[in-house]
Design a protein around this motif. Sequence first.
Motif, mmCIF file in Angstrom:
data_model
loop_
_atom_site.group_PDB
_atom_site.id
_atom_site.type_symbol
_atom_site.label_atom_id
_atom_site.label_comp_id
_atom_site.label_asym_id
_atom_site.label_seq_id
_atom_site.Cartn_x
_atom_site.Cartn_y
_atom_site.Cartn_z
ATOM 1 N N PRO A 160 -26.479 49.950 -79.321
ATOM 2 C CA PRO A 160 -27.263 51.086 -79.733
ATOM 3 C C PRO A 160 -27.459 52.179 -78.374
ATOM 4 O O PRO A 160 -27.246 53.339 -78.730
ATOM 5 N N ILE A 161 -27.962 51.761 -77.381
ATOM 6 C CA ILE A 161 -28.102 52.815 -76.331
ATOM 7 C C ILE A 161 -26.757 53.358 -75.858
ATOM 8 O O ILE A 161 -26.711 54.524 -75.617
ATOM 9 N N ARG A 162 -25.675 52.542 -75.857
ATOM 10 C CA ARG A 162 -24.399 53.099 -75.337
ATOM 11 C C ARG A 162 -23.935 54.183 -76.283
ATOM 12 O O ARG A 162 -23.332 55.190 -76.011
ATOM 13 N N THR A 163 -24.233 54.013 -77.662
ATOM 14 C CA THR A 163 -23.710 54.622 -78.803
ATOM 15 C C THR A 163 -24.520 55.994 -78.556
ATOM 16 O O THR A 163 -24.158 57.200 -78.581
ATOM 17 N N PHE A 164 -25.814 55.841 -78.355
ATOM 18 C CA PHE A 164 -26.727 57.071 -78.353
ATOM 19 C C PHE A 164 -26.183 57.938 -77.003
ATOM 20 O O PHE A 164 -26.054 59.133 -77.120
ATOM 21 N N VAL A 165 -26.093 57.269 -75.930
ATOM 22 C CA VAL A 165 -25.564 58.001 -74.631
ATOM 23 C C VAL A 165 -24.270 58.730 -75.058
ATOM 24 O O VAL A 165 -23.809 59.809 -74.770
ATOM 25 N N HIS A 166 -23.261 58.022 -75.698
ATOM 26 C CA HIS A 166 -22.025 58.399 -76.201
ATOM 27 C C HIS A 166 -22.294 59.762 -76.873
ATOM 28 O O HIS A 166 -21.491 60.745 -76.576
ATOM 29 N N ILE A 167 -23.194 59.708 -77.832
ATOM 30 C CA ILE A 167 -23.364 60.743 -78.661
ATOM 31 C C ILE A 167 -23.966 62.168 -77.958
ATOM 32 O O ILE A 167 -23.186 63.231 -78.118
ATOM 33 N N CYS A 168 -24.861 61.974 -77.143
ATOM 34 C CA CYS A 168 -25.296 62.977 -76.042
ATOM 35 C C CYS A 168 -24.384 63.335 -75.370
ATOM 36 O O CYS A 168 -24.156 64.625 -75.134
#
Length: 214
Positions: free
Chosen positions: A33-41
Amino acid sequence: MYQKISIYAFLITIIGIVLSYFIGLDKECLKHPIRTFVHICTLVFLEQKLTFAGAIRKLVYLLALLSFIILAVTGFYPTLIKGEHISGYLIMIHATFAPILAICLAVLAVMWAGKSIFNTKDWPWFQRFVERVTLVKINEDSSDKKSRIGQKIGFWLIIFLSLPLIMSIILSMLPYFGTYWQELFILMHRYTALVFAIVVLIHTHLIIIAQIRQ
Ligand code: HEM
């Protein structure tokens, strides 16, 4: 009535988008989830591989998205949260960002239309139907690797809906129509804005998912 319909419509859309992360292909995103969130940002940044036109298109898209968010908050907050109609500073901010969104949509309609042409990958069933009816073999379109039919439908719906969205307010301001028509145009603006907002939410979700999967 408008308040209830809007709240239910937004709830169903947001639950649908969230659920899509828990089922189907999108659940991969939840493993990190954190990697996905950073990717989205990081998706808002301009990639180095972008051409000049690609960079302009992305900047216009981001400005359109920012204007949309401001218009949605200033338009829906009084209606959905306070149960009142837009007024005061909110309508001034709304009316300020409205032309910005309108211009961005016009530019995106021109710059993104080429990327949103439907091809054989998007609807093979239609291609087969046309081939059967016309007995003409249609050449496969190798340009597009994957079908992005959801994004394309979303794009054309946004462009199509922006017409009644903007025209309804322009017509409501003309002195030719009586109070009945002016109220009808504002009602049309409200309901078109609701559908427009939901389509933009789904379209943005599809773009994010496509980018994450790349
Ligand atoms: C782009 C062009 C737009 C223009 C020119 C515009 C203009 C206006 C104006 C003048 C009003 C006040 C109508 C009145 O009650 O007298 C209004 C209301 C509203 N607008 Fe927009 N708007 C635009 C885009 C949007 C967008 C993109 C959204 C949502 C995503 C939106 C959502 C709303 C909502 C919900 C209201 C009704 C607020 C209420 O109930 O009083 N508008 N808009």
